[in-house]
Design an enzyme around this catalytic site. Sequence first.
Site, PDB file in Angstrom:
ATOM      1  N   GLU A   1       0.664  -1.009   0.033  1.00 19.05           N
ATOM      2  CA  GLU A   1      -0.127   0.025  -0.196  1.00 19.05           C
ATOM      3  C   GLU A   1       0.971   1.385   0.000  1.00 19.05           C
ATOM      4  O   GLU A   1       1.835   1.211   0.683  1.00 19.05           O
ATOM      5  CB  GLU A   1      -0.949  -0.039   1.487  1.00 19.05           C
ATOM      6  CG  GLU A   1      -1.957   0.708   1.451  1.00 19.05           C
ATOM      7  CD  GLU A   1      -2.825   0.754   2.592  1.00 19.05           C
ATOM      8  OE1 GLU A   1      -3.320  -0.380   2.769  1.00 19.05           O
ATOM      9  OE2 GLU A   1      -3.107   1.823   3.310  1.00 19.05           O
TER      10      GLU A   1
ATOM     11  N   GLU B   1       5.564   5.922   8.894  1.00 13.38           N
ATOM     12  CA  GLU B   1       4.706   7.326   8.553  1.00 13.38           C
ATOM     13  C   GLU B   1       5.620   8.407   8.431  1.00 13.38           C
ATOM     14  O   GLU B   1       6.576   8.510   9.168  1.00 13.38           O
ATOM     15  CB  GLU B   1       3.721   7.317   9.776  1.00 13.38           C
ATOM     16  CG  GLU B   1       2.616   6.419  10.093  1.00 13.38           C
ATOM     17  CD  GLU B   1       3.102   5.301  10.963  1.00 13.38           C
ATOM     18  OE1 GLU B   1       4.549   5.223  11.281  1.00 13.38           O
ATOM     19  OE2 GLU B   1       2.598   4.307  11.234  1.00 13.38           O
TER      20      GLU B   1
ATOM     21  N   ASP C   1       0.159   5.307   0.587  1.00 16.29           N
ATOM     22  CA  ASP C   1      -1.014   6.200   1.327  1.00 16.29           C
ATOM     23  C   ASP C   1      -0.761   7.753   1.352  1.00 16.29           C
ATOM     24  O   ASP C   1       0.508   8.086   1.672  1.00 16.29           O
ATOM     25  CB  ASP C   1      -1.059   5.940   2.401  1.00 16.29           C
ATOM     26  CG  ASP C   1      -1.635   4.598   2.760  1.00 16.29           C
ATOM     27  OD1 ASP C   1      -2.385   3.860   1.885  1.00 16.29           O
ATOM     28  OD2 ASP C   1      -1.372   4.080   4.274  1.00 16.29           O
TER      29      ASP C   1
ATOM     30  N   GLU D   1      -2.820  10.373   2.972  1.00 18.14           N
ATOM     31  CA  GLU D   1      -4.024  10.873   3.664  1.00 18.14           C
ATOM     32  C   GLU D   1      -4.221  12.275   4.317  1.00 18.14           C
ATOM     33  O   GLU D   1      -3.065  12.683   4.763  1.00 18.14           O
ATOM     34  CB  GLU D   1      -4.201   9.943   5.044  1.00 18.14           C
ATOM     35  CG  GLU D   1      -4.735   8.538   4.822  1.00 18.14           C
ATOM     36  CD  GLU D   1      -4.939   7.640   6.214  1.00 18.14           C
ATOM     37  OE1 GLU D   1      -5.729   6.807   5.965  1.00 18.14           O
ATOM     38  OE2 GLU D   1      -4.099   7.950   7.065  1.00 18.14           O
TER      39      GLU D   1
ATOM     40  N   ARG E   1      10.302   5.829  19.703  1.00 20.56           N
ATOM     41  CA  ARG E   1       9.568   4.589  18.930  1.00 20.56           C
ATOM     42  C   ARG E   1      10.599   3.521  18.530  1.00 20.56           C
ATOM     43  O   ARG E   1      10.000   2.206  18.802  1.00 20.56           O
ATOM     44  CB  ARG E   1       8.934   5.188  17.817  1.00 20.56           C
ATOM     45  CG  ARG E   1       7.818   4.173  17.065  1.00 20.56           C
ATOM     46  CD  ARG E   1       6.994   4.898  15.939  1.00 20.56           C
ATOM     47  NE  ARG E   1       6.518   3.732  15.093  1.00 20.56           N
ATOM     48  CZ  ARG E   1       6.001   4.286  14.013  1.00 20.56           C
ATOM     49  NH1 ARG E   1       5.816   5.752  13.852  1.00 20.56           N
ATOM     50  NH2 ARG E   1       5.441   3.214  13.396  1.00 20.56           N
TER      51      ARG E   1
END
Length: 284
Positions: A102, A131, A104, A106, A269
């Site tokens: 995918e 991201e 993306d 958005e 993270r």
Amino acid sequence: MMVSSSSLVALLIPVLIISFMQTSAANFYQDFDVTWGDGRAKILNNGELLTLSLDKISGSGFQSKNEYLFGKIDMQLKLVPGNSAGTVTAYYLSSQGPTHDEIDFEFLGNLSGDPYILHTNVFSQGKGNREQQFYLWFDPTADFHTYSILWNPQRIIFSVDDTPIREFKNSESVGVSYPKNQAMRIYSSLWNADDWATRGGLVKTDWSHVPFTASYRNFNAQACVWSSGSSSCNSNSWLNEEMDVTSQERLKWVHKNYMIYNYCADSKRFPQGYPPECALNTTS
Ligand SMILES: *[C@@H]1O[C@H](CO)[C@@H](O)[C@H](O)[C@H]1NC(C)=O
């Protein structure tokens, strides 16, 4: 100057072919199906314009008729104006199934006058978590702007009005899977995501100004169409395309001034170290 009728025909043929390609390239009836929303998605102006809308009951969406395996795909979008907080307009390529690929875009709406967030992600073999987020250098609700995905075997480049904002390089050399074996369709939808979209879900959708509407036009795909196990390409100059020096400078400018989140810089993270592709996708 005298022009014989046969040379006139020879001159006109390319013009006719080009104008045919342009009209056919931008016809939503021909290239897309409305898939959900019970009348909230509309194809207008003989196929030149598509609008999605969202109200309290439902959002809406469409998808491409074709599946593509690599391509350079442009779409012009004009996003939900005014108070669009809580709404999300997604525009992406995706294959099917649990190990899907995918790519993306958005667009996360905001209160009037506050900036949209453009959220991007890349999934390969079902794995995303890649991201990057940006503000835009213009108001994406005032006018149409071109959002493009270049997807070839070496790289994925996301661009806005021909300015690259993100490059995701093929990192198979460091053990990261890359989208290259699964054909993808183009999808878009407008829906309510006020549980997380604006300021992490703090700002709720204001239903007093429905419907919310996003518009699409000038779809153009130089791409390889996948059909019954084989691929046919209408052009392939983009198959080896990479960023030239000017594009690299533009990308740096975007990253320096408009990038608001980069998973490859989120040390909290990834305390054990960044994902391997991060070393190949340096941003400055
Ligand atoms: C909305 O505006 C606020 C304030 O400028 C900003 O912090 C936020 O990133 C913007 N975008 C979203 C989707 O929340």
